[in-house]
Design an enzyme around this catalytic site. Structure first.
Site, PDB file in Angstrom:
ATOM      1  N   SER A  18       0.838  -1.195   0.000  1.00 54.87           N
ATOM      2  CA  SER A  18       0.000   0.000   0.000  1.00 54.87           C
ATOM      3  C   SER A  18       0.868   1.237   0.000  1.00 54.87           C
ATOM      4  O   SER A  18       2.044   1.193   0.395  1.00 54.87           O
ATOM      5  CB  SER A  18      -0.890  -0.002   1.260  1.00 54.87           C
ATOM      6  OG  SER A  18      -1.460   1.272   1.503  1.00 54.87           O
ATOM      7  N   TYR A  53      -2.439   0.123  10.781  1.00 59.02           N
ATOM      8  CA  TYR A  53      -2.341  -0.277   9.378  1.00 59.02           C
ATOM      9  C   TYR A  53      -0.948   0.005   8.827  1.00 59.02           C
ATOM     10  O   TYR A  53      -0.322  -0.871   8.211  1.00 59.02           O
ATOM     11  CB  TYR A  53      -3.404   0.465   8.558  1.00 59.02           C
ATOM     12  CG  TYR A  53      -3.470   0.041   7.119  1.00 59.02           C
ATOM     13  CD1 TYR A  53      -3.951  -1.209   6.756  1.00 59.02           C
ATOM     14  CD2 TYR A  53      -3.061   0.908   6.096  1.00 59.02           C
ATOM     15  CE1 TYR A  53      -4.021  -1.598   5.425  1.00 59.02           C
ATOM     16  CE2 TYR A  53      -3.138   0.530   4.771  1.00 59.02           C
ATOM     17  CZ  TYR A  53      -3.614  -0.721   4.433  1.00 59.02           C
ATOM     18  OH  TYR A  53      -3.681  -1.102   3.123  1.00 59.02           O
TER      19      TYR A  53
END
Length: 236
Positions: free
Chosen positions: A138, A151
């Site tokens: 990501s 995250y």
């Protein structure tokens, strides 16, 4: 005439979003695809659509991951040619609001599970002398945003795992690719309503899952002596 398989592939988180798009793209390219996810009914239905093999597994359960590994090795007569570590969760919360349970779960799904799968399949890949590990990461693996404590911690760790794996595989014939997309319009956003949250990318402006799947296909179809170290993709 029976079509010649391009090889075998395992895609985690294969029942929806990026994983489903990757499974569909690889299957269309001639790969025999195993799709791993924990949602029995949804996975079974999507696998039937794709022509993939459903492997039900909760990736936070190390015993379940081991059993899934055994099932895949039995089905494929060995490790998959391509392992796509895609399964992940995305929770938004400030560090002070993040519980220990939530933090650990983020690490378990986003970092520990990919480690387990690489750890389980790598010996057979090494013995065979071929294999490609694709890690779906990501933009959060290099840029930290507010409410991304858990995250980003997991994605920074996942990048490090990829880098260590790639360094260890150099010269072996095995390959490792990191794909880092910006925001992708998948069901992972359903609970967060980005269209109404200040500072968030609107869903209509996000990447489509198929763009990430195309990046995966590009990486795995390069000549055997070419490693695509990393692909960063974003909406133009």
């Amino acid at each position: 005439m029976t079509a010649v398989s391009a090889g075998t592939a395992l895609v985690t988180g294969g029942s929806r979003g990026i994983g489903l798009a990757v499974a569909r793209t690889l299957a269309s390219a001639g790969y025999r695809v195993a799709m791993l996810a924990r949602s029995v009914d949804e996975l079974t239905a999507r696998a039937a659509e794709v022509g993939g093999e459903p492997i039900v597994c909760d990736v936070t359960d190390s015993g379940a991951v081991s059993r899934a590994t055994d099932a895949i090795v039995k089905s494929f007569s060995g490790a998959p040619d391509v392992l796509v570590n895609n399964a992940g969760i995305f929770d938004l919360a400030t560090v002070e609001e993040t519980s220990l349970v939530a933090f650990r779960r983020s690490l378990d799904v986003n970092l520990v599970a990919p480690f387990l799968l690489v750890h389980n399949f790598l010996p057979a890949m090494r013995e065979r002398g071929t294999g490609h590990i694709v890690t779906i990461c990501s933009v959060a693996d290099r840029t930290v945003f507010p409410e991304n404590g858990a995250y980003s911690a997991s994605k920074y760790g996942l990048r490090a795992l990829h880098e260590a794996t790639r360094a260890e595989l150099r010269g072996t014939g095995l390959r490792a690719t990191l794909i880092s997309p910006s925001a992708v319009d998948t069901p992972i956003w359903d609970q967060h309503s980005p269209d109404t949250r200040p500072g968030f990318t609107r869903r209509r402006n996000m990447l489509r899952p198929e763009a990430v799947a195309a990046a995966v296909l590009y990486a795995v179809t390069q000549p055997a002596d070419v490693n695509v170290d990393e692909l960063r993709i974003s909406r133009s």
